[in-house]
Design a protein around this motif. Structure first.
Motif, PDB file in Angstrom:
ATOM      1  N   ASP A  94       0.835  -1.194   0.000  1.00 28.77           N
ATOM      2  CA  ASP A  94       0.000   0.000   0.000  1.00 28.77           C
ATOM      3  C   ASP A  94       0.873   1.248   0.000  1.00 28.77           C
ATOM      4  O   ASP A  94       2.056   1.205   0.330  1.00 28.77           O
ATOM      5  CB  ASP A  94      -0.958  -0.005   1.198  1.00 28.77           C
ATOM      6  CG  ASP A  94      -0.230  -0.107   2.534  1.00 28.77           C
ATOM      7  OD1 ASP A  94       0.931  -0.548   2.547  1.00 28.77           O
ATOM      8  OD2 ASP A  94      -0.825   0.255   3.565  1.00 28.77           O
TER       9      ASP A  94
ATOM     10  N   PHE B  30      -7.478   7.303   2.383  1.00 27.96           N
ATOM     11  CA  PHE B  30      -6.141   7.475   2.954  1.00 27.96           C
ATOM     12  C   PHE B  30      -6.192   7.576   4.474  1.00 27.96           C
ATOM     13  O   PHE B  30      -5.245   7.209   5.159  1.00 27.96           O
ATOM     14  CB  PHE B  30      -5.471   8.714   2.358  1.00 27.96           C
ATOM     15  CG  PHE B  30      -4.791   8.447   1.045  1.00 27.96           C
ATOM     16  CD1 PHE B  30      -3.519   7.899   1.007  1.00 27.96           C
ATOM     17  CD2 PHE B  30      -5.429   8.706  -0.150  1.00 27.96           C
ATOM     18  CE1 PHE B  30      -2.889   7.630  -0.199  1.00 27.96           C
ATOM     19  CE2 PHE B  30      -4.813   8.447  -1.358  1.00 27.96           C
ATOM     20  CZ  PHE B  30      -3.545   7.905  -1.392  1.00 27.96           C
TER      21      PHE B  30
ATOM     22  N   PRO C 186      -3.922   3.436  -1.214  1.00 29.08           N
ATOM     23  CA  PRO C 186      -3.712   3.201   0.226  1.00 29.08           C
ATOM     24  C   PRO C 186      -4.223   1.817   0.615  1.00 29.08           C
ATOM     25  O   PRO C 186      -4.551   0.999  -0.253  1.00 29.08           O
ATOM     26  CB  PRO C 186      -4.567   4.294   0.858  1.00 29.08           C
ATOM     27  CG  PRO C 186      -5.703   4.458  -0.107  1.00 29.08           C
ATOM     28  CD  PRO C 186      -5.106   4.254  -1.482  1.00 29.08           C
TER      29      PRO C 186
END
Length: 566
Positions: free
Chosen positions: A512, A564, A526
């Motif tokens: 990620d 995120f 993410p």
């Protein structure tokens, strides 16, 4: 329509089938641009019902208000329906303009003389939203790129010929499945559908009637509640021309052959009790092949959570849930990975299994496998590679692992053979491999993927991503029959209406963001919002659905911000 008991519901069911027969004739006469407009109306209706849909589905599963798990219901419910209805509208619009629904899709040569058609990313916004992900539909050997474009469209452009009336027996675990199945019947075959809901989703009837109102209004869809007796009555009704079922192999075989002595006799004599064609999606034991490499501690933690998510998403009640982790006995980090997998089971939020029969299936798994570990209400067990975990889809929070010798390409070939020959079903397979190890294998890795006989393959992703992508195909690997149905017959979704696809291959990033960029991967993605440990999954799922309802850069930014933060 609220039919529940067959003894009192027959007049209502019979009337619904007559209305659907008239609806099939209406649809047959509707010009292609008119069909596109109907699916744009469906899109708007789903968008207007999205919150009620997601919240009602969450209540059906006992998900508490404010829980991150509610994000699953946004993403696997209204979001999937929005993406699908938009894809079909675009396909109709292309056909109306004299184009192929496959026009503009990049193609490349895939192993074994195959053509791979890229269906993700399709637009600049998709490149940002799914940065680092790619999805391709692989056609069977010998199908050229020109043939792909020429034959795409299926029955969508056929006007004047009715596809008749179908019965869709809906799944009871993911709320978008039944509507998406009805969409595909109508678009690909011009067939209207009586959708019989699984009792677990009986409370969603009103939501579906709102979301599918444009189709209901023209007689293209009817939705009813009902038990197994209602389903049996409809499957043998002379007003039904075809059946589609999402469920288990046991359910399929009961519909086609009956049960007990009757089934044995009918199989022997080759006389199925079902008199019409049937297609199906029936799950199986999905492998997670972990290719050994040199992983950091962060890699081990991240991929352990990834694998745990494949099992624990939706409390384990997914036909595409990972069930058999295939590890190398010669991987020095095997035990470290298993330790991280146990920690993920301990760390990830606990959920009560909600699907009927879960407790019994968990108990059966524990009883059948000596040394099975119960961790935070979940079961982790070692499989010998020849035990019930290989042939029983537990549909519950039960994850098995097994060991095979070898490293590199030798291990991967052995794991592919194991998955093909020893595990039940062909719906989906997952492969986890670090970039350096994949690169070292070169073309051997792609050849191994071609050898995996599964309808969806995910590399450093979960096959459920393929389910959510409207342009991907969804279904078992081709070749099953009603006599040996495996994971089912036929495909659904298939938003570009590709003729005779073999499989979908989804590829994602191994790490990620920001670790991905720090280690040389070109991915800004993410932690995925479908991960069981994604803290902002509910907000991300809702924002993703809002974005899908009105795609724009302005609506995309809040999705990214929420993801995120997760």
């Amino acid at each position: 329509m609220s039919a529940t008991d067959v003894s009192t519901a027959r007049p209502e069911l019979d009337r619904a089938l007559r209305e659907l027969r008239d609806g099939a004739e209406h649809w047959a006469g509707l010009p292609v641009p008119g069909r596109a407009r109907v699916f744009r109306e469906v899109f708007d209706a789903v968008a207007g019902t999205a919150r009620e849909w997601a919240e009602t589905a969450a209540r059906a599963k006992g998900i508490p208000d404010g829980s991150a798990a509610a994000g699953e219901e946004w993403m696997s419910g209204p979001y999937a329906a929005l993406e699908s209805s938009a894809a079909y509208a675009r396909a109709y619009e292309a056909i109306a303009q004299g184009r192929s629904p496959a026009d503009g899709l990049p193609v490349r040569a895939a192993p074994g003389g195959r053509t791979a058609v890229r269906v993700l990313p399709r637009t600049a916004q998709e490149r940002v939203l799914f940065h680092g992900f790619r999805a391709e539909v692989w056609m069977p050997p010998g199908v050229s790129a020109e043939q792909v474009r020429r034959e795409a469209g299926l029955g969508a452009g056929t006007v004047g010929t009715s596809g008749g009336v179908g019965l869709v027996l809906g799944a009871g675990n993911v709320s978008s499945i039944a509507p998406l199945d009805a969409f595909y019947e109508l678009v690909a075959a011009g067939r209207t559908s009586l959708v019989k809901l699984n009792p677990t989703f009986a409370g969603l009837l009103g939501v579906y009637e709102k979301a599918l109102a444009p189709l209901i209004r023209i007689g293209a869809v009817r939705v009813v509640n009902g038990d197994s007796a209602v389903g049996a009555y409809l499957a043998r009704h002379d007003g039904v021309d075809k059946v589609h079922v999402t469920g288990s192999r046991t359910t399929h075989d009961a519909i086609v052959w009956g049960r007990g002595d009757e089934a044995d006799r009918r199989r022997t004599q080759g006389e199925p009790r079902l008199a019409v064609p049937i297609t199906s999606e029936l799950g199986g034991v999905s492998p997670v092949i972990v290719v050994p490499g040199r992983w950091s501690d962060a890699d081990l933690r991240f991929q352990a959570e990834h694998v745990a998510t494949m099992r624990l998403h939706n409390a384990g009640h997914n036909c595409i849930a990972g069930q058999m982790v295939v590890l190398s006995d010669d991987w020095p980090q095997r035990d470290a990975f298993l330790t991280q997998l146990r920690r993920a089971f301990e760390r990830l939020p606990a959920r009560d299994p909600w699907y009927p029969g879960s407790a019994r299936r968990v108990a059966e798994a524990v009883a059948a496998h000596a040394g099975a570990e119960t961790i935070n209400g979940r079961v982790l067990l070692e499989s010998t590679g020849d035990d019930p975990a290989c042939g029983t889809e537990y549909f519950a929070p039960v994850l098995a692992w097994t060991r095979l010798p070898g490293t590199g390409a030798g291990f991967l070939r052995a794991a592919v053979d194991f998955a093909n020959e020893r595990l039940e079903g062909t719906l989906g397979a997952n492969v986890v491999v670090d970039p350096a190890t994949r690169k070292s294998m070169g073309a051997t890795f792609d050849d191994a993927l071609a050898g995996l006989r599964y309808g969806t393959i995910a590399v450093n992703a979960w096959t459920a991503v393929g389910f959510l992508l409207a342009g991907a195909t969804w279904g078992a690997f081709p070749g099953h029959t009603t006599e040996d149905v495996g994971s089912g017959i036929g495909v659904v979704h298939n938003g570009h209406l590709l003729a005779g696809p073999e499989r979908t291959v989804v590829t994602g990033p191994f790490r990620d963001f920001p670790r991905s960029v720090a280690r040389g991967e070109l991915s800004l993605f993410p932690k995925p919002p479908w991960f069981a440990g994604a803290r902002t999954a509910a907000a991300t799922g809702e924002r993703l659905t809002r974005y899908a309802a009105a795609p724009s850069w302005g609506r995309l930014l809040p999705v990214l911000v929420s993801a995120f933060r997760g």
